[in-house]
Scaffold this motif. Structure first.
Motif, PDB file in Angstrom:
ATOM      1  N   ILE A 206      -1.030  -7.239  13.371  1.00  0.00           N
ATOM      2  CA  ILE A 206      -0.954  -6.895  11.950  1.00  0.00           C
ATOM      3  C   ILE A 206      -0.864  -5.380  11.790  1.00  0.00           C
ATOM      4  O   ILE A 206      -0.045  -4.869  11.035  1.00  0.00           O
ATOM      5  CB  ILE A 206      -2.175  -7.462  11.189  1.00  0.00           C
ATOM      6  CG1 ILE A 206      -2.093  -8.990  11.181  1.00  0.00           C
ATOM      7  CG2 ILE A 206      -2.224  -6.926   9.765  1.00  0.00           C
ATOM      8  CD1 ILE A 206      -3.374  -9.678  10.776  1.00  0.00           C
ATOM      9  N   PHE A 207      -1.693  -4.659  12.565  1.00  0.00           N
ATOM     10  CA  PHE A 207      -1.671  -3.195  12.497  1.00  0.00           C
ATOM     11  C   PHE A 207      -0.278  -2.662  12.820  1.00  0.00           C
ATOM     12  O   PHE A 207       0.286  -1.848  12.095  1.00  0.00           O
ATOM     13  CB  PHE A 207      -2.692  -2.597  13.464  1.00  0.00           C
ATOM     14  CG  PHE A 207      -2.490  -1.134  13.721  1.00  0.00           C
ATOM     15  CD1 PHE A 207      -2.928  -0.190  12.802  1.00  0.00           C
ATOM     16  CD2 PHE A 207      -1.828  -0.691  14.865  1.00  0.00           C
ATOM     17  CE1 PHE A 207      -2.722   1.155  13.021  1.00  0.00           C
ATOM     18  CE2 PHE A 207      -1.616   0.656  15.089  1.00  0.00           C
ATOM     19  CZ  PHE A 207      -2.066   1.585  14.166  1.00  0.00           C
ATOM     20  N   SER A 208       0.294  -3.135  13.934  1.00  0.00           N
ATOM     21  CA  SER A 208       1.599  -2.626  14.360  1.00  0.00           C
ATOM     22  C   SER A 208       2.663  -2.911  13.309  1.00  0.00           C
ATOM     23  O   SER A 208       3.502  -2.059  13.012  1.00  0.00           O
ATOM     24  CB  SER A 208       2.016  -3.278  15.682  1.00  0.00           C
ATOM     25  OG  SER A 208       0.962  -3.220  16.592  1.00  0.00           O
ATOM     26  N   PHE A 209       2.601  -4.124  12.739  1.00  0.00           N
ATOM     27  CA  PHE A 209       3.591  -4.482  11.726  1.00  0.00           C
ATOM     28  C   PHE A 209       3.475  -3.559  10.522  1.00  0.00           C
ATOM     29  O   PHE A 209       4.476  -3.048  10.023  1.00  0.00           O
ATOM     30  CB  PHE A 209       3.406  -5.939  11.303  1.00  0.00           C
ATOM     31  CG  PHE A 209       4.341  -6.358  10.205  1.00  0.00           C
ATOM     32  CD1 PHE A 209       5.681  -6.597  10.481  1.00  0.00           C
ATOM     33  CD2 PHE A 209       3.898  -6.492   8.907  1.00  0.00           C
ATOM     34  CE1 PHE A 209       6.554  -6.961   9.475  1.00  0.00           C
ATOM     35  CE2 PHE A 209       4.765  -6.852   7.894  1.00  0.00           C
ATOM     36  CZ  PHE A 209       6.095  -7.088   8.172  1.00  0.00           C
ATOM     37  N   LEU A 210       2.235  -3.323  10.067  1.00  0.00           N
ATOM     38  CA  LEU A 210       2.029  -2.481   8.893  1.00  0.00           C
ATOM     39  C   LEU A 210       2.513  -1.053   9.146  1.00  0.00           C
ATOM     40  O   LEU A 210       3.128  -0.441   8.269  1.00  0.00           O
ATOM     41  CB  LEU A 210       0.545  -2.474   8.501  1.00  0.00           C
ATOM     42  CG  LEU A 210       0.044  -3.783   7.884  1.00  0.00           C
ATOM     43  CD1 LEU A 210      -1.443  -3.683   7.554  1.00  0.00           C
ATOM     44  CD2 LEU A 210       0.847  -4.158   6.650  1.00  0.00           C
ATOM     45  N   VAL A 211       2.245  -0.541  10.351  1.00  0.00           N
ATOM     46  CA  VAL A 211       2.683   0.811  10.683  1.00  0.00           C
ATOM     47  C   VAL A 211       4.203   0.914  10.591  1.00  0.00           C
ATOM     48  O   VAL A 211       4.750   1.819   9.960  1.00  0.00           O
ATOM     49  CB  VAL A 211       2.222   1.200  12.101  1.00  0.00           C
ATOM     50  CG1 VAL A 211       2.981   2.421  12.595  1.00  0.00           C
ATOM     51  CG2 VAL A 211       0.732   1.478  12.099  1.00  0.00           C
ATOM     52  N   LEU A 212       4.878  -0.041  11.196  1.00  0.00           N
ATOM     53  CA  LEU A 212       6.344   0.001  11.197  1.00  0.00           C
ATOM     54  C   LEU A 212       6.885  -0.197   9.789  1.00  0.00           C
ATOM     55  O   LEU A 212       7.844   0.457   9.376  1.00  0.00           O
ATOM     56  CB  LEU A 212       6.891  -1.061  12.150  1.00  0.00           C
ATOM     57  CG  LEU A 212       6.583  -0.761  13.615  1.00  0.00           C
ATOM     58  CD1 LEU A 212       6.960  -1.924  14.508  1.00  0.00           C
ATOM     59  CD2 LEU A 212       7.310   0.503  14.066  1.00  0.00           C
ATOM     60  N   LEU A 213       6.240  -1.098   9.054  1.00  0.00           N
ATOM     61  CA  LEU A 213       6.643  -1.340   7.667  1.00  0.00           C
ATOM     62  C   LEU A 213       6.548  -0.045   6.867  1.00  0.00           C
ATOM     63  O   LEU A 213       7.460   0.314   6.108  1.00  0.00           O
ATOM     64  CB  LEU A 213       5.750  -2.417   7.054  1.00  0.00           C
ATOM     65  CG  LEU A 213       6.129  -2.844   5.633  1.00  0.00           C
ATOM     66  CD1 LEU A 213       7.437  -3.621   5.654  1.00  0.00           C
ATOM     67  CD2 LEU A 213       5.030  -3.704   5.011  1.00  0.00           C
ATOM     68  N   ALA A 214       5.431   0.670   7.075  1.00  0.00           N
ATOM     69  CA  ALA A 214       5.222   1.923   6.350  1.00  0.00           C
ATOM     70  C   ALA A 214       6.337   2.911   6.667  1.00  0.00           C
ATOM     71  O   ALA A 214       6.889   3.551   5.767  1.00  0.00           O
ATOM     72  CB  ALA A 214       3.867   2.507   6.725  1.00  0.00           C
ATOM     73  N   ILE A 215       6.677   3.038   7.947  1.00  0.00           N
ATOM     74  CA  ILE A 215       7.734   3.980   8.335  1.00  0.00           C
ATOM     75  C   ILE A 215       9.048   3.626   7.647  1.00  0.00           C
ATOM     76  O   ILE A 215       9.714   4.472   7.057  1.00  0.00           O
ATOM     77  CB  ILE A 215       7.948   3.966   9.864  1.00  0.00           C
ATOM     78  CG1 ILE A 215       6.730   4.552  10.550  1.00  0.00           C
ATOM     79  CG2 ILE A 215       9.189   4.762  10.231  1.00  0.00           C
ATOM     80  CD1 ILE A 215       6.891   4.670  12.037  1.00  0.00           C
ATOM     81  N   TYR A 216       9.408   2.344   7.695  1.00  0.00           N
ATOM     82  CA  TYR A 216      10.702   1.955   7.127  1.00  0.00           C
ATOM     83  C   TYR A 216      10.706   2.013   5.618  1.00  0.00           C
ATOM     84  O   TYR A 216      11.719   2.317   5.003  1.00  0.00           O
ATOM     85  CB  TYR A 216      11.095   0.567   7.639  1.00  0.00           C
ATOM     86  CG  TYR A 216      11.466   0.605   9.100  1.00  0.00           C
ATOM     87  CD1 TYR A 216      12.524   1.407   9.531  1.00  0.00           C
ATOM     88  CD2 TYR A 216      10.748  -0.106  10.044  1.00  0.00           C
ATOM     89  CE1 TYR A 216      12.849   1.478  10.877  1.00  0.00           C
ATOM     90  CE2 TYR A 216      11.063  -0.052  11.385  1.00  0.00           C
ATOM     91  CZ  TYR A 216      12.120   0.740  11.802  1.00  0.00           C
ATOM     92  OH  TYR A 216      12.438   0.825  13.121  1.00  0.00           O
ATOM     93  N   ALA A 217       9.549   1.724   4.982  1.00  0.00           N
ATOM     94  CA  ALA A 217       9.483   1.744   3.525  1.00  0.00           C
ATOM     95  C   ALA A 217       9.540   3.169   2.997  1.00  0.00           C
ATOM     96  O   ALA A 217      10.113   3.432   1.946  1.00  0.00           O
ATOM     97  CB  ALA A 217       8.212   1.043   3.062  1.00  0.00           C
ATOM     98  N   TRP A 218       8.929   4.106   3.752  1.00  0.00           N
ATOM     99  CA  TRP A 218       8.869   5.497   3.287  1.00  0.00           C
ATOM    100  C   TRP A 218      10.145   6.269   3.565  1.00  0.00           C
ATOM    101  O   TRP A 218      10.333   7.354   3.049  1.00  0.00           O
ATOM    102  CB  TRP A 218       7.713   6.231   3.971  1.00  0.00           C
ATOM    103  CG  TRP A 218       6.412   5.966   3.314  1.00  0.00           C
ATOM    104  CD1 TRP A 218       6.219   5.591   2.018  1.00  0.00           C
ATOM    105  CD2 TRP A 218       5.114   6.064   3.905  1.00  0.00           C
ATOM    106  NE1 TRP A 218       4.891   5.422   1.774  1.00  0.00           N
ATOM    107  CE2 TRP A 218       4.177   5.714   2.918  1.00  0.00           C
ATOM    108  CE3 TRP A 218       4.652   6.416   5.176  1.00  0.00           C
ATOM    109  CZ2 TRP A 218       2.810   5.703   3.147  1.00  0.00           C
ATOM    110  CZ3 TRP A 218       3.303   6.409   5.408  1.00  0.00           C
ATOM    111  CH2 TRP A 218       2.390   6.046   4.404  1.00  0.00           C
TER     112      TRP A 218
END
Lengths: 226, 250
Positions: A206-218
């Motif tokens: 979950i952590f890894s997914f959220l981190v990557l999501l944050a990068i792509y969303a920002w």
């Protein structure tokens, strides 16, 4: 509680390690990336290659060399003993040193790209306005490269969290000192405690997914027609 | 028509080869048995004509892999618990199981003179790091913990312990001098009747539960002639000679 005390300790240690490494690499990686982005020296190529080495080398190679280099008969080991610091394997700061090297490309490469994208022009303009090079760097380059800093920091942090092979080779699996989350999961699996392994793995996933999501969303959206 | 002829020859070769019953056995071997197995595997191939493809590692990892369908035919374990567990899971054949060696624990340092022949060094604690295999996953690590407990030095030494993920890594930490001393398998420092340089203490067998190392035929290998042949070969005098030369007992 969902996670055991050992698991929480491993997570906290992982976060601390990743935080310290990110901070050190921000200080160390920024000048390297700046120099790489603007230098025309012939040895820019070799430096680039050295920085990128950990992307290619298997962690077992890195871990093995680090164990020898930082050991009592290695150059770093000699230096640390002479300085009265003590040997680095099996210590938190040993992991920090290894991770700084191991995560270096994840800090330097995005920063280098960001600095290169700025180009000469804004800095020349700053110079005509009598900004010193250092001044221009902090007031012009850094703000312009902000997305690069963000990506580089998040990637460095995340990559350090995901580290396993090197830590396993030089860590010695000490609770609260070198037993990071990835090693703790490995222990659970090896010890056939699959339920515990599942729980901690889920947290990591979950952590890894959220981190990557944050990068792509920002990531700034490309301007149409630009 | 030349192609057809070639195909015919090829086909004939393949049939002949399979008629000769040369098969391949895929075998998972506990890390501490690496030394002897590197000698036994080629000898087995030479003696039987079969082929052995060998993987070394920790037994816990092999257990997870076998449970999830890894195509191993034989497990040469570091303990007797894992083979029994696999039997209960229906993944190993109980009648095939036997103890191929009794493992020996040794306290070893790459430095000459550090370890005395009574293990007194453990009581003085004149060192920074003591390497053992992770007792949670490795039999030799559990044996080391047991021995330290019996000597009454376990709590004093606890802060100095560094854990290898396998006995191989415990050896690595000690051999590189990063840990001044470590509990390793005798087979790692005793080769061909010779001790590795440094100093050592053979831990008395009264200090730890006997390390019975079992081998077992896995369900995947039940129709594999090479698998059965390997287990038979492991019991042969030739294999026993190699096993004994690495410091194991029977």
């Amino acid at each position: 509680m969902f996670l055991s005390e050992g698991d929480l300790q491993a997570i906290w240690l992982t976060v601390r390690l990743a935080g310290v490494v990110t901070l050190i690499l921000l200080l160390l990686g920024t000048p390297i990336a700046w120099w790489l982005a603007r230098s025309k020296a012939w040895w820019k190529g070799p430096i680039c290659a050295v920085v990128a080495l950990p992307l290619v080398l298997p962690p077992s190679v890195l871990g093995f060399y680090l164990l020898l280099v930082m050991g009592p008969n290695g150059p770093v080991g000699h230096l640390m003993t002479a300085l009265g610091v003590g040997l680095l394997p099996f210590t938190f700061w040993g992991l920090v040193l290894a991770s700084v090297f191991y995560s270096m490309p994840f800090m330097v490469q995005p920063l280098q790209t960001a600095f290169e994208a700025i180009g000469e022009r804004p800095l020349e303009v700053a110079a005509t306005l009598r900004a010193s090079p250092l001044d221009a760097f902090f007031t012009v380059a850094v703000p312009l490269a902000k997305p690069g800093f963000l990506t580089a920091s998040v990637l460095t942090f995340a990559h350090t969290v995901g580290e396993f092979g090197v830590v396993l080779m030089i860590g010695g699996n000490l609770p609260g000192v070198t037993r990071v989350a990835s090693v703790q999961i490995y222990d659970h699996v090896e010890g056939m405690e699959y339920l515990d392994a599942h729980r901690l793995s889920a947290v990591m996933l979950i952590f890894s997914f959220l981190v990557l999501l944050a990068i792509y969303a920002w990531r700034p959206k490309p301007v149409k027609g630009a | 028509m030349k192609l057809l002829q070639l195909l015919r020859i090829l086909l004939a070769t393949v049939i002949c080869a399979s008629l000769a019953h040369a098969e391949e056995v895929s075998v998972a071997v506990a890390a501490n048995f690496t030394g002897p197995m590197e000698k036994i595997a080629p000898a087995f191939e030479k003696a039987t004509g079969h082929k052995a493809s060998v993987a070394y590692g920790t037994v816990g990892k092999f257990y997870a892999q076998i449970k999830n369908g890894a195509p191993f035919d034989v497990l040469i374990s570091a303990d007797d618990e894992t083979p029994i567990r696999l039997e209960k899971d229906g993944l190993a054949l109980a009648p095939s199981r036997f103890t191929y060696a009794i493992g020996k624990l040794v306290l070893w340092s790459a430095k000459p003179g550090l370890v005395d022949d009574k293990g007194e060094v453990l009581k003085h604690g004149d060192f920074k790091h003591l390497a053992i295999a992770n007792p949670k996953v490795a039999v030799y690590g559990a044996a080391a913990m047991e021995a330290m407990k019996k000597l009454g030095v376990d709590s004093a030494l606890e802060p100095k312990l560094v854990l290898g993920e396998s006995i191989t890594q415990a050896y690595q930490f000690t051999a590189t001098g990063n840990a001044e001393l470590g509990f390793v398998a005798l087979s790692q420092i005793f080769k061909n009747g010779q001790y590795a340089p440094g100093s050592y203490w053979l831990v008395p067998p009264t200090l730890y539960t006997q390390i019975r190392q079992d081998a077992v035929l896995l369900s995947h290998g039940k129709d594999n002639a090479a698998a059965t042949a390997l287990l038979t070969y492991l019991k042969s005098d030739a294999a026993k000679l190699v096993i004994r030369a690495h410091g194991y007992e029977f």
